[in-house]
Design an enzyme around this catalytic site. Structure first.
Site, PDB file in Angstrom:
ATOM      1  N   CYS A  86     -34.968-117.639  24.217  1.00 62.88           N
ATOM      2  CA  CYS A  86     -35.594-116.641  25.094  1.00 62.88           C
ATOM      3  C   CYS A  86     -35.950-115.385  24.305  1.00 62.88           C
ATOM      4  CB  CYS A  86     -34.656-116.281  26.235  1.00 62.88           C
ATOM      5  SG  CYS A  86     -34.273-117.651  27.328  1.00 62.88           S
ATOM      6  N   CYS A 132     -29.041-115.193  28.626  1.00 57.26           N
ATOM      7  CA  CYS A 132     -29.455-113.928  27.999  1.00 57.26           C
ATOM      8  C   CYS A 132     -28.610-112.754  28.494  1.00 57.26           C
ATOM      9  CB  CYS A 132     -30.930-113.660  28.267  1.00 57.26           C
ATOM     10  SG  CYS A 132     -32.031-114.729  27.321  1.00 57.26           S
ATOM     11  N   GLU A 140     -35.273-112.283  24.953  1.00 55.66           N
ATOM     12  CA  GLU A 140     -34.173-111.323  24.834  1.00 55.66           C
ATOM     13  C   GLU A 140     -33.277-111.657  23.643  1.00 55.66           C
ATOM     14  OE1 GLU A 140     -34.887-111.884  29.328  1.00 55.66           O
ATOM     15  OE2 GLU A 140     -35.195-112.956  27.449  1.00 55.66           O
ATOM     16  N   ASN A 145     -40.349-115.306  23.505  1.00 51.87           N
ATOM     17  CA  ASN A 145     -39.708-116.602  23.725  1.00 51.87           C
ATOM     18  C   ASN A 145     -40.354-117.665  22.841  1.00 51.87           C
ATOM     19  OD1 ASN A 145     -41.949-116.142  25.424  1.00 51.87           O
ATOM     20  ND2 ASN A 145     -41.324-117.745  26.849  1.00 51.87           N
ATOM     21  N   ILE A 146     -39.529-118.563  22.319  1.00 49.17           N
ATOM     22  CA  ILE A 146     -39.976-119.609  21.402  1.00 49.17           C
ATOM     23  C   ILE A 146     -39.494-120.947  21.961  1.00 49.17           C
ATOM     24  CG2 ILE A 146     -39.903-120.457  19.028  1.00 49.17           C
ATOM     25  CD1 ILE A 146     -39.035-117.584  18.220  1.00 49.17           C
ATOM     26  N   GLU A 147     -40.414-121.758  22.421  1.00 51.25           N
ATOM     27  CA  GLU A 147     -40.047-123.023  23.047  1.00 51.25           C
ATOM     28  C   GLU A 147     -39.952-124.153  22.027  1.00 51.25           C
ATOM     29  OE1 GLU A 147     -41.874-122.176  27.494  1.00 51.25           O
ATOM     30  OE2 GLU A 147     -42.907-123.588  26.168  1.00 51.25           O
ATOM     31  N   ASN A 148     -39.366-125.270  22.467  1.00 52.45           N
ATOM     32  CA  ASN A 148     -39.189-126.439  21.613  1.00 52.45           C
ATOM     33  C   ASN A 148     -39.439-127.682  22.445  1.00 52.45           C
ATOM     34  OD1 ASN A 148     -37.405-128.696  20.330  1.00 52.45           O
ATOM     35  ND2 ASN A 148     -37.634-127.156  18.739  1.00 52.45           N
ATOM     36  N   CYS A 191     -32.440-114.579  32.105  1.00 54.20           N
ATOM     37  CA  CYS A 191     -31.653-115.720  32.568  1.00 54.20           C
ATOM     38  C   CYS A 191     -30.164-115.448  32.341  1.00 54.20           C
ATOM     39  CB  CYS A 191     -32.077-116.995  31.842  1.00 54.20           C
ATOM     40  SG  CYS A 191     -31.586-117.056  30.105  1.00 54.20           S
TER      41      CYS A 191
END
Length: 228
Positions: A137, A174, A139, A126-129, A171
């Protein structure tokens, strides 16, 4: 002396009358309780009969011609050591990808991996911002890797994260994303990563650890799969 005897008899009669009155009151109270219970039972029976009548008027989903009924794979739990070699490889790839998760805000790293039809495994984290919405996410990261390299069909997937209360499920977004590339159902393996204090544990997943084996169609039943 005779006066006293008469007075005693009078008191005895009064006592008997009081006992009888007490018995009548107790019986009346008991009768009211039983009547109330009987009334409640009658109401419950009527409610159940009404529900049964309503159910008989309803149609079964499996009989509907307006809903697709794709064949779903079995859903169950098992130990990690009982999984196939391909399933264990997916989970281990997801664990490896999880270490690279970019989660400065949630501190909740997730790893995922998917095996394409050609047999290659694509893993992602997962790569957040800071704006939250542009985040991705694990997946979708993993699937996007495969799709960007021309892989449009997949045969299995895995998701790994740590939560003390249970498995971390994909989620809704995904699930829909996975459904896009599932022309037929394929298994999804869900496992718990080690707790933070055991992050460096080797092996990361013990042989006896529980794994949930579910599938794309079970994660998103009655999914939206066509606009035509």
């Amino acid at each position: 002396m005779s006066d006293k005897r008469q007075l005693l008899k009078k008191y005895m009669r009064c006592l008997d009358e009081m006992k009888n009155e007490l018995k009548r009151r107790q019986l009346k109270k008991t009768l009211k309780t039983h009547m109330k219970t009987l009334h409640e039972l009658e109401c419950e029976i009527k409610q159940r009969e009404g529900k049964q009548a309503t159910l008989r008027q309803r149609g079964r989903v499996c009989d509907s011609r307006n809903l697709p009924h794709p064949q779903m794979l079995e859903e169950y739990t098992t130990q990690f050591c009982r999984l196939s070699e391909e399933a264990r490889e997916l989970l281990e790839s997801a664990l490896a990808a999880r270490r690279d998760a970019y989660v400065p805000y949630s501190k909740f790293p997730v790893g995922a991996a998917f095996r394409s039809k050609c047999g290659y495994v694509y893993a992602g984290c997962n790569i957040e911002n800071v704006a939250f919405t542009p985040g991705c996410c694990a997946e979708r990261t993993a699937l996007a890797k495969g799709v960007s390299e021309g892989q449009m069909m997949f045969t299995g997937g895995a998701v790994v994260a740590y939560h003390p209360k249970g498995f971390t499920m994909p989620c809704g977004v995904c699930r829909q994303f996975m459904r896009e590339f599932a022309c037929r159902d394929f298994p999804i393996y869900i496992a718990k990563a080690p707790a933070p204090e055991l992050a460096d544990r080797i092996p990361a997943i013990e042989d006896e650890d529980e794994v949930l084996v579910t599938s794309v169609y079970r994660l998103l039943p009655h999914s939206f799969s066509t606009f035509e």
